[in-house]
Design a protein around this motif. Sequence first.
Motif, short mmCIF file in Angstrom:
data_model
loop_
_atom_site.label_atom_id
_atom_site.label_comp_id
_atom_site.label_asym_id
_atom_site.label_seq_id
_atom_site.Cartn_x
_atom_site.Cartn_y
_atom_site.Cartn_z
N ASP A 324 76.91 55.27 -14.61
CA ASP A 324 75.44 55.09 -14.27
C ASP A 324 75.22 55.22 -12.77
N LYS A 325 76.17 55.09 -11.90
CA LYS A 325 75.89 55.32 -10.57
C LYS A 325 76.14 56.79 -9.97
N GLN A 326 76.51 57.57 -10.71
CA GLN A 326 77.13 59.04 -10.43
C GLN A 326 76.11 59.95 -10.67
N ARG A 327 76.13 60.98 -9.89
CA ARG A 327 75.02 62.09 -10.05
C ARG A 327 75.81 63.38 -9.71
N PHE A 328 75.71 64.43 -10.62
CA PHE A 328 76.18 65.79 -10.49
C PHE A 328 75.09 66.74 -9.90
N THR A 329 75.42 67.58 -8.93
CA THR A 329 74.67 68.54 -8.63
C THR A 329 75.27 69.57 -8.44
N GLY A 330 74.90 70.90 -9.25
CA GLY A 330 75.54 72.19 -9.11
C GLY A 330 74.45 73.36 -8.45
N SER A 331 74.63 74.21 -7.70
CA SER A 331 73.90 75.24 -7.23
C SER A 331 74.56 76.53 -7.02
N VAL A 332 73.74 77.53 -7.14
CA VAL A 332 74.07 79.00 -6.96
C VAL A 332 73.06 79.41 -5.85
N GLY A 333 73.52 79.88 -4.64
CA GLY A 333 72.55 80.37 -3.69
C GLY A 333 72.89 81.89 -3.21
#
Length: 601
Positions: A324-333
């Motif tokens: 509940d306290k975690q967040r995943f962020t994935g990106s391509v730039g």
Amino acid sequence: MRILSTCLLVAFVLLPLLQAQAVTIPFFSNLPSFTLSVQGDKKLQATLRKELEELRKNSSALESYESPRDIAHYERGNLEKLLRSEGYYDAIVRESVEGREINYQVIPGPRYLIKSLDIIMPADLRAGFPGLPIGVGDPLQADEVLEGVQTITQYLNNNACLLNVDVTYQATVIHQEAAARLEYRVAPSPEVMVGDVQVLGATSVEEDYLRDKLNINPGDCFSRSKLDAAQLRLLRTNLVSNVTSQVSEPYGGIVDINFIVQERNHRTVTLGVGYTSDEGAGVSASWEHRNIFHRGEKLEVSSKVNKVKQSLESKLSIPRFFNDKQRFTGSVGLTGEDVDSYTSRALTLKGLVSRKLSKHRTISAGAELKFSRVDEKVDGAVEGGDPDENYHLLAFPLGFKLNTTDKPLDARRGATTALEVKPYLDLKNNSTSFVKNILQLTAYKTAESARYEPTLALRIKAGAITGAPNLELPADERFYAGGGGSVRGYGYQELGPRLVEIDANGQESLSDAIGGRGLSEVSIEGRFRFSETWGGVLFLDGGNAYENPRPNFSNLFWGAGFGVRYNTSFAPIRFDLAFPLDRRDGVDDHYQVYVSLGQAF
């Protein structure tokens, strides 16, 4: 001369915060000036003066009065109310007007004290009650009386299961004794438990995702404060625009709860423009979907373009990632940069998991793969003499952030501490490895009771790169200083180490900045609000980049200036004009202009 200018600017920034009494500037206020004296009580006089100044700053009713006598009559009534709220029920206020000046004379009289205090609530609830912040013999102050209501209400919400918590008070004034009787009453209400809990009205967001946000389960002790907290958590998902709760009639000591939600539009398109003297005009655009997989996942595609930098990025954020306290962020730039000392093109793939340790503390860890081509423009800035380098950089960023600020784009109070440690390894050349470390501190303090609500803002940033010599590092990973987000008054990335170049005639000159392994920056701002929409800023920035990785705050280039802010509901639009205090002939312009959204830091 530079030190004198710096001291004068800092004095102008700090002066409003140190003034004990605000001064009315005729350009911004048409109200007549006033004097106020309280017979025999200087502390009460200071309190009334502060409240009257606050009234003048916030009261829209005063704008309808033109005559100083009408203003004096209106303010006298407010002073009488303030005196009663402080316990002075026999106070006399006299006003006199001479031209454009109002004089108030206050005779406070005796201060009424509490003679008796009673709390009427069920005996089983009264047993554990810790007591009130006021008692017999204390002044009858409105704020303290209302705080007593809040104390009883909070106690009942935390220690009882009442269907309705209704706390009232009655103060009976005894003029002959300059005293009062105070009584608090808790209205009778049944104690109930939570039965069935449902979330209704969701169309695209999965109901169980929203239900998990409630923190209310069947069998829990019923509490109105828990209902309010649950509604706030639903709103903070940014997926619903309105939430109401319905509580059924009690049956068998149980109540059912329905939360009715109205989803907001999950898609947003934004466009933006900006301008700086060193980078020119720029445009930005973004598209966002905040519920792409129906459980609060956010997909964002954004692009920014100006003559120096171009970027296109796609980013996916997944909340509650295995916890509940975690967040995943994935990106391509995709990014491109064309500055005086180098040109770079890069493709970056990044994944990051962040975890909230507490309300204000967050840690993060992840991996990043960057494919880049960097073309050096400065002769001698690359080991081996080849100005074109391809890099395949693998990094593992680790971060920690402490954030207590109130607003992300226009903070007025609080502080932040952000630390990032980022080890790099070049997969194409295993001998190239280094660690990039960045620490940034910001702090904000606002004198809300002073005129123009001055805010003192401070930023300190330090960076160090270890593990490789300066010229073996990719040019776009070295540290540079200068520009709108760094040291205003100097060109973008114009501060830092430079090489000595020799032309065909044997004349020596300095190259463009090649970047370094150390970075030091400090900024101080005084921010002022002249109205709900307009504000101003005075600022002083200092910074430099160094070949040595150890930051050095004693050898900085300084810039100073002022700016205008137009406050919108989202963020302020800023216009800054900055001047280099350590201007270098043939390198730095006489001034720089910055126009963008949000504060500088």
